[in-house]
Write an enzyme that holds these catalytic residues in place. Structure first.
Site, PDB file in Angstrom:
ATOM      1  N   ASP A 341       0.824  -1.194   0.000  1.00 29.82           N
ATOM      2  CA  ASP A 341       0.000   0.000   0.000  1.00 29.82           C
ATOM      3  C   ASP A 341       0.867   1.257   0.000  1.00 29.82           C
ATOM      4  OD1 ASP A 341      -2.737   1.183   0.446  1.00 29.82           O
ATOM      5  OD2 ASP A 341      -1.746   1.925   2.255  1.00 29.82           O
ATOM      6  N   GLU A 370       1.859  -0.046  -4.927  1.00 33.16           N
ATOM      7  CA  GLU A 370       0.853   0.926  -5.337  1.00 33.16           C
ATOM      8  C   GLU A 370       1.496   2.307  -5.449  1.00 33.16           C
ATOM      9  OE1 GLU A 370      -3.374   2.827  -3.749  1.00 33.16           O
ATOM     10  OE2 GLU A 370      -1.701   2.484  -2.380  1.00 33.16           O
TER      11      GLU A 370
END
Length: 628
Positions: A341, A370
């Site tokens: 993330d 990400e």
């Protein structure tokens, strides 16, 4: 998760929420038999690639205690305390460790001794050489709380304040690991070969804990989802269905109710002295040749929201903690990959070392970061092998392809002209020279942080079909958000709690059941079968999706590309996207790709055609042709 829009409203606790009064440290910690000393990692393995292991010991007034280690193959290198009186870091040489137990003896200034048996386990056969997800796979992204409630006994757990309430769009709805396990047949039968779940680690927060991005214990599965043991069983059972498990990991931040926020191991453990300072979200500052250091710090050291304290990974002990935690979960749960993330928000040097260490232990693992940027130059920067403007060394195998996602939506919602429409997809793919390996990018039409693709395309079924056909046949590794296969939508709102609505059939008493098909509309059944058909092709012809992409510049609203078989290097599939009216397509332009093909078969209905024919194209359609 790095889109800043409506973060507080949709995903996170209001700034006024108080910290927990008591700590819920959980079963993920090893405890000394005669003390309350907590040890992380809770155990380790013999025969790991790295010869080093650092234990974090947490206990009252432990910082000035003395540690000794007795046991075969383990040597104490050093111990170190930081600013807190309650943490002690113990560095071990484990190069010659064998499976078994060693004893840690912790002696305080009064000579009182506390002991802890610490285990080194034998690794599973082939663990180091595990195969990560690849272009032959298709990933199913699940919000566990919203997928299926398989165990109602854990809907509410004593000591956790965020209780189940299906009527609250931002509340917990009760989905869990047991629910995912019960529907592995559905996931596998649809054709998915990997599952990426939103985070499952403990989120002992007062509100908005369902999404999982506010970690309060890095070594414990949230008991409202299940247990560490159940998560491992989920991975094992998924493997028997031919499905790998990808863990969503958060390196950048924790939840404000994490015990560290009441007792930080060091004063620099959290950025900005543990006080909320918002991030600028200007990831461009990391690459700007004209930029200043203060802009970099404003991006990297800032917090997302007040309830997500930003970790300072430049602290070497925190960095080691996060590295070892990731390795621990891969080894413990038998993972096939990791999704990271908010990747670029963490310290750059740390990210290089984190990925290096993971790939050192698991050379064939896949990790996707990400980086929410639609600029391919910025996303490509993080992938291993990419050409960069500096000497940064990255071992990250994959990144999420946000540029292609954005281009696809623009292409399908804009009119066709010389600089808009389908050429936007072409232009984005033409920048693949920036990437170290464009075939290892994760491609997607939507995800858990944006409106569902059916809503982005104004609930136009034909455009949805084009979008999903492209994403499941272009280069890269496709990811499909749960419910996309039944046209789930979020009309009139961008609230994440609505975007992540419950999957129909996952709760007892649901009138509609997408697992069985009960109550689905004709359009939903059609969409489900379309996804299943495309995924079936990926399963039956993996060599096509491991092979190369060759595409032709769009012409008059028609875009054509080919996938070549990895083994033979010859075209095996042609995809034709028509954004306009029904028409006839002259195939002579594609002679270079079709010269060795006599006939071809349309996937949708097995219609036959010859390469000397002109193809009749339906209006606003995407067709997949298998070349014979």
């Amino acid at each position: 998760m790095s889109n800043p829009d409506s973060l507080i409203k949709n995903r996170h606790i209001p700034a006024s929420v108080l910290l927990l009064a008591t700590s819920l440290m959980g079963a993920g910690k090893a405890l000394a038999a005669d003390s309350d000393i907590q040890v992380s990692p809770p155990h380790w393995w013999a025969d790991m690639a790295s010869p080093s292991l650092e234990l974090m010991l947490h206990g009252d007034d432990i910082a000035d205690d003395t540690v000794t280690v007795t046991g075969e193959g383990v040597t104490l290198v050093e111990q170190r305390s930081l600013d807190s009186d309650n943490y002690l870091f113990v560095a071990l040489d484990v190069e010659n460790t064998v499976p078994g137990k060693v004893t840690l003896s912790v002696t305080d200034e009064n000579g009182q001794v506390k002991t802890l048996d610490y285990s080194f386990k034998a690794r599973d056969d082939g663990s180091a050489q595990r195969q990560g997800f690849s272009a032959k796979d298709a990933i199913y992204l699940i919000t566990p709380d919203r997928f299926a409630n398989g165990d109602t006994s854990n809907d509410n757990v004593s000591g956790y304040r965020d209780k189940q309430d299906r009527s609250d769009k931002g509340g917990r709805h009760g989905g869990d690991i047991a629910g995912m396990m019960q529907h592995l047949d559905y996931i596998s039968d649809m054709g998915f070969t990997q599952i990426w779940t939103m985070p499952l680690l403990e989120n002992a927060m007062e509100k908005y804990s369902y999404h999982g991005y506010s970690t309060t214990d890095y070594y414990r599965i949230d008991p409202r989802f299940g247990s560490n043991q159940l998560y491992r069983q989920f991975s094992e059972r998924a493997a028997k269905h031919g499905v790998g498990v990808i863990m969503d990991m958060i390196l950048n931040h924790i939840g404000s109710d994490h015990p560290w926020m009441r007792d930080m191991p060091s004063s620099d453990w959290i950025h900005n002295g543990g006080e909320f300072t918002p991030t600028s979200h200007r990831r461009e500052s990391l690459h700007d040749p004209h930029g200043v250091e203060s802009d970099i710090r404003a991006f990297a050291d800032g917090w997302f929201v007040p309830t997500m304290p930003d970790l300072n990974q430049s602290n070497p002990h925190l960095a080691t903690y996060l590295i070892q935690n990731a390795i621990w979960w891969v080894e413990y749960a038998g993972l096939s990959g990791i999704r990271v993330d908010t990747y670029s928000y963490s310290d750059k040097a740390f990210l290089a070392e984190w990925t290096r260490r993971l790939m050192q232990e698991y050379p064939n693992l896949n990790i996707v970061g990400e980086e929410w940027s639609t600029n391919p130059a910025i996303t490509a920067y993080w992938q291993q092998g990419s050409q960069r403007h500096d000497d940064y060394q990255s071992a990250l195998p994959s990144v999420m392809d946000f540029p292609l996602q954005s281009s696809l939506m623009s292409a399908l919602t804009q009119s066709e002209s010389w600089d808009s429409g389908l050429r936007v997809i072409y232009d984005t793919l033409a920048t693949d020279f920036l990437y170290g390996d464009p075939y290892n990018l994760v491609v997607f039409a939507d995800n858990h942080d944006m409106s569902r693709v059916f809503s982005q395309l104004n609930e136009d079924k034909a455009l949805w079909d084009i979008a999903m056909t492209v994403m499941l046949t272009t280069r890269g590794i496709p990811q499909v958000f749960y419910g996309t296969e039944i046209l789930m939508a979020n009309p009139g709102t961008t609230d994440h709690g609505i975007i992540r609505s419950d999957f129909p059939g996952g709760w007892q008493g649901d009138e509609v059941n997408a697992f069985s098909g009960k109550g689905l509309t004709d359009d939903q059944r059609w969409a489900q079968q379309r996804i299943k058909q495309l995924l079936s092709l990926r399963k039956s012809a993996p060599e096509l999706f491991a092979g190369e992409l060759v595409h032709y510049a769009p012409d008059d609203g028609v875009y054509v590309y080919f996938r070549t078989a990895q083994s033979s290097g010859t075209p095996g599939m042609m995809v034709v996207v028509n954004k306009g009216d029904a028409r006839s397509l002259d195939l002579s332009r594609f002679e270079a790709q079709l010269s060795n093909t006599g006939t071809m078969t349309r996937l949708r209905d097995n219609k036959k055609a010859t390469t000397s024919d002109s193809l009749s194209l339906d209006a606003t359609s995407a067709s997949v042709w298998l070349l014979n």
